[in-house]
Motif scaffolding. Structure first.
Motif, PDB file in Angstrom:
ATOM      1  N   ALA A 390       0.851  -1.188   0.000  1.00 47.56           N
ATOM      2  CA  ALA A 390       0.000   0.000   0.000  1.00 47.56           C
ATOM      3  C   ALA A 390       0.889   1.240   0.000  1.00 47.56           C
ATOM      4  N   LYS A 391       0.428   2.311  -0.646  1.00 49.43           N
ATOM      5  CA  LYS A 391       1.220   3.533  -0.711  1.00 49.43           C
ATOM      6  C   LYS A 391       1.146   4.269   0.628  1.00 49.43           C
ATOM      7  N   ASP A 392       2.319   4.607   1.150  1.00 52.26           N
ATOM      8  CA  ASP A 392       2.425   5.369   2.381  1.00 52.26           C
ATOM      9  C   ASP A 392       2.715   6.829   2.045  1.00 52.26           C
ATOM     10  N   MET A 393       2.358   7.718   2.945  1.00 50.70           N
ATOM     11  CA  MET A 393       2.445   9.160   2.721  1.00 50.70           C
ATOM     12  C   MET A 393       3.615   9.760   3.494  1.00 50.70           C
ATOM     13  N   VAL A 394       4.417  10.580   2.800  1.00 50.85           N
ATOM     14  CA  VAL A 394       5.488  11.340   3.440  1.00 50.85           C
ATOM     15  C   VAL A 394       5.217  12.821   3.198  1.00 50.85           C
ATOM     16  N   VAL A 395       5.141  13.593   4.269  1.00 49.57           N
ATOM     17  CA  VAL A 395       4.867  15.027   4.199  1.00 49.57           C
ATOM     18  C   VAL A 395       6.072  15.784   4.742  1.00 49.57           C
ATOM     19  N   VAL A 396       6.522  16.792   4.000  1.00 48.23           N
ATOM     20  CA  VAL A 396       7.635  17.630   4.431  1.00 48.23           C
ATOM     21  C   VAL A 396       7.080  18.835   5.182  1.00 48.23           C
ATOM     22  N   ASN A 397       7.530  19.035   6.428  1.00 49.86           N
ATOM     23  CA  ASN A 397       7.048  20.117   7.291  1.00 49.86           C
ATOM     24  C   ASN A 397       8.128  21.183   7.423  1.00 49.86           C
ATOM     25  N   TYR A 399       8.425  24.243   8.725  1.00 46.90           N
ATOM     26  CA  TYR A 399       8.720  24.979   9.952  1.00 46.90           C
ATOM     27  C   TYR A 399       8.894  24.069  11.167  1.00 46.90           C
ATOM     28  N   ALA A 400       8.577  22.809  11.036  1.00 45.30           N
ATOM     29  CA  ALA A 400       8.758  21.859  12.128  1.00 45.30           C
ATOM     30  C   ALA A 400      10.079  21.109  12.025  1.00 45.30           C
ATOM     31  N   ASN A 401      10.816  21.307  10.907  1.00 49.65           N
ATOM     32  CA  ASN A 401      12.083  20.605  10.694  1.00 49.65           C
ATOM     33  C   ASN A 401      11.898  19.101  10.820  1.00 49.65           C
ATOM     34  N   SER A 402      10.910  18.603  10.065  1.00 47.67           N
ATOM     35  CA  SER A 402      10.587  17.181  10.166  1.00 47.67           C
ATOM     36  C   SER A 402       9.856  16.720   8.923  1.00 47.67           C
ATOM     37  N   VAL A 403       9.736  15.411   8.797  1.00 50.43           N
ATOM     38  CA  VAL A 403       8.799  14.803   7.860  1.00 50.43           C
ATOM     39  C   VAL A 403       7.804  13.979   8.673  1.00 50.43           C
ATOM     40  N   SER A 404       6.549  14.022   8.238  1.00 54.18           N
ATOM     41  CA  SER A 404       5.505  13.201   8.851  1.00 54.18           C
ATOM     42  C   SER A 404       5.183  12.049   7.916  1.00 54.18           C
ATOM     43  N   VAL A 405       5.153  10.844   8.449  1.00 54.27           N
ATOM     44  CA  VAL A 405       4.885   9.643   7.664  1.00 54.27           C
ATOM     45  C   VAL A 405       3.607   8.986   8.169  1.00 54.27           C
ATOM     46  N   ARG A 406       2.719   8.653   7.253  1.00 54.64           N
ATOM     47  CA  ARG A 406       1.510   7.889   7.580  1.00 54.64           C
ATOM     48  C   ARG A 406       1.481   6.630   6.725  1.00 54.64           C
ATOM     49  N   ALA A 407       1.369   5.491   7.368  1.00 58.18           N
ATOM     50  CA  ALA A 407       1.248   4.234   6.639  1.00 58.18           C
ATOM     51  C   ALA A 407      -0.115   4.178   5.955  1.00 58.18           C
ATOM     52  N   GLY A 408      -0.113   3.784   4.689  1.00 57.37           N
ATOM     53  CA  GLY A 408      -1.351   3.676   3.934  1.00 57.37           C
ATOM     54  C   GLY A 408      -2.080   2.382   4.220  1.00 57.37           C
ATOM     55  N   MET A 409      -3.416   2.473   4.230  1.00 52.09           N
ATOM     56  CA  MET A 409      -4.249   1.297   4.466  1.00 52.09           C
ATOM     57  C   MET A 409      -4.574   0.560   3.171  1.00 52.09           C
ATOM     58  N   GLY A 410      -4.296   1.192   2.030  1.00 52.34           N
ATOM     59  CA  GLY A 410      -4.593   0.579   0.739  1.00 52.34           C
ATOM     60  C   GLY A 410      -5.975   0.892   0.221  1.00 52.34           C
ATOM     61  N   ASP A 411      -6.783   1.600   1.033  1.00 53.43           N
ATOM     62  CA  ASP A 411      -8.133   1.973   0.623  1.00 53.43           C
ATOM     63  C   ASP A 411      -8.298   3.480   0.501  1.00 53.43           C
ATOM     64  N   GLY A 412      -7.178   4.202   0.502  1.00 54.46           N
ATOM     65  CA  GLY A 412      -7.216   5.652   0.402  1.00 54.46           C
ATOM     66  C   GLY A 412      -7.205   6.357   1.738  1.00 54.46           C
ATOM     67  N   THR A 413      -7.146   5.597   2.837  1.00 55.94           N
ATOM     68  CA  THR A 413      -7.020   6.189   4.161  1.00 55.94           C
ATOM     69  C   THR A 413      -5.640   5.866   4.723  1.00 55.94           C
TER      70      THR A 413
END
Length: 459
Positions: A390-397, A399-413
């Motif tokens: 499943a596709k996981d999401m990586v977000v570049v932040n 002003y927070a000096n970080s990346v946020s990662v969310r594991a994908g469920m494979g159903d769009g959530t």
């Protein structure tokens, strides 16, 4: 490379210098993204207050710089000073960051039957150019290993780094580009089987093309007339002639511009599309299953995304706007629920959210679902990071000096987010297998600290 400051007086002096540097750099970054002067001043004032508080406390800077070093790992010769992760973190046994979990403040769906966590080895920061922005991973030397190319905003350059194949890079070469070089694509623009560069720079009114030699080197810049304030560029065949074309987003000017390719590395005069709010990002994809590429473009000032449907001849017709949260700055199209239809994702800086809309395949999208990020998300990229397909999401932040990662469920959530530290002012990210272990790794450019952060995937 700054060393860890051990004495209180030195810490306060360095904190004062860092505070002034961050404020100036943030002002430039905010100005480029079109945020108003009042908002810029307010944000910088907030950061100044936080920096003052940290300096008075006397411990903040030491925690930030803990772990820096004067030399990078073996095999990273010629790149400049490299250190450990710029931000402090806690490693698991085996040196892998599990990431800091956080609740879904935006009311995003959590994980039921949650996928495996995404883990990375402790991030390593390397000095690169001045204010690095866009980047790409690709095999530019035909040796089967991923190399790195970075656009440096203040250095007016492109940096090439050869991949060693073990997660490190070597043989940095800088190519003259243009002041405020920001975004590029790597594509075979002249049909010779080698990757070339098409680059835009924010204060230049020309599209810049560098033809690749296939060994990591590139020819001289050839310029083609463009439009003012081109901020990002993407590629696709918009007129169905089998040759790659380019579309740019023109920042505060608010336009999107089409450059039709001739197949030999050259481009016809630009065709400027209808204007809207400030436009910092565009994405191409077939949204209505008619075989023609369509265009999604963000309208930062209007809090929306405009859909322009392609006629197959290089022209587009605007048909609808979809609402976003405040100040969308980035858009991408991905199939997130494995139904063969493209879904839309936007990074919404002032809301500190990522908006997800699932596509229907007929040019329409479902309701927006917001996922909380850290402060000022600027970029989103997807890949299978935990091996569940499943596709996981990586977000570049930024002003927070970080990346946020969310594991994908494979159903769009997506599951709850995990945060990983980067350098100061991260702007973009790229994903690829850097060390041949069949696990995706992550590289992030850090505009303020002039570095890139390498996070090697672990399972």
């Amino acid at each position: 490379m700054m060393r860890m400051l051990r004495r209180q007086g030195s810490k306060r002096a360095a904190a004062s210098l860092m505070k002034r540097t961050r404020q100036a750099s943030l002002f430039l970054l905010l100005s480029a993204t079109g945020l108003g002067c009042a908002a810029t001043d307010n944000l910088i004032g907030t950061i100044a207050a936080r920096d003052n508080a940290g300096a008075e406390a006397g411990g903040g800077l030491e925690a930030t710089l803990e772990g820096t070093a004067d030399a990078g790992p073996a095999g990273f010769a010629g790149v400049g000073e490299a250190g450990g992760s710029v931000a402090a973190g806690t490693a698991n046994s085996g040196g892998a960051f599990a990431g800091a979990g956080a609740p879904d403040a935006a009311g995003a769906p959590g994980a039921s039957g949650a996928p495996g966590d995404v883990t990375f080895s402790a991030g390593i920061d390397y000095q690169i150019g001045q204010s690095p922005r866009g980047l790409a991973l690709a095999d530019l030397t035909a040796d089967g290993k991923l190399d790195l190319l970075v656009a440096n905003w203040d250095s007016a350059s492109l940096s090439f780094l050869r991949g060693v194949g073990d997660g490190t890079f070597t043989d940095r070469v800088d190519y003259a580009a243009s002041y405020k070089a920001n975004s590029f694509v790597l594509e075979d623009l002249n049909s010779d089987g080698r990757l070339d560069i098409a680059l835009v720079a924010y204060e230049s009114e020309s599209l810049k093309v560098l033809l690749g030699a296939g060994d990591g080197s590139f020819g001289p810049i050839e310029e083609f007339p463009g439009t003012p304030n081109m901020f990002t560029v993407t590629s696709g065949d918009v007129n169905n002639d089998g040759k790659l074309d380019l579309v740019t987003a023109a920042g505060t000017v608010g336009s999107a511009t089409v450059f039709v390719g001739t197949g030999d590395g050259k481009f016809a005069p630009p065709n400027e599309l209808a204007t809207g709010g400030a436009c910092f990002s565009v994405a191409l994809g077939d949204l209505d299953a008619d075989g023609n590429l369509d265009l999604a473009r963000v309208n930062a000032d209007n809090q929306s995304v405009s859909l322009l449907f392609g006629a197959g001849d290089g022209s587009f017709v605007q048909t609808k706007d979809l609402a976003t949260a405040a100040h969308p700055i980035f858009v991408t199209l991905e199939d997130l629920n494995r139904d063969g239809q493209l879904d839309m994702v936007t990074a919404e800086t002032d809301a500190s959210e990522v908006g997800v809309r699932l596509g229907t395949g007929n040019g329409d999208f479902g309701a927006r679902v917001g996922y909380a990020t850290e402060s000022f998300p600027t970029y989103v990229v997807f890949s299978d990071l935990n091996g569940d397909r499943a596709k996981d999401m990586v977000v570049v932040n930024a002003y927070a000096n970080s990346v946020s990662v969310r594991a994908g469920m494979g159903d769009g959530t997506f599951a709850s987010k995990q945060d990983f530290p980067t350098g100061f002012g991260p702007t973009q990210a790229a994903i690829g297998d850097l060390n041949g272990d069949a696990i995706s790794d992550l590289v992030v450019t850090n505009s303020i600290s002039g570095s890139m952060t390498v996070l090697l995937g672990a399972r």
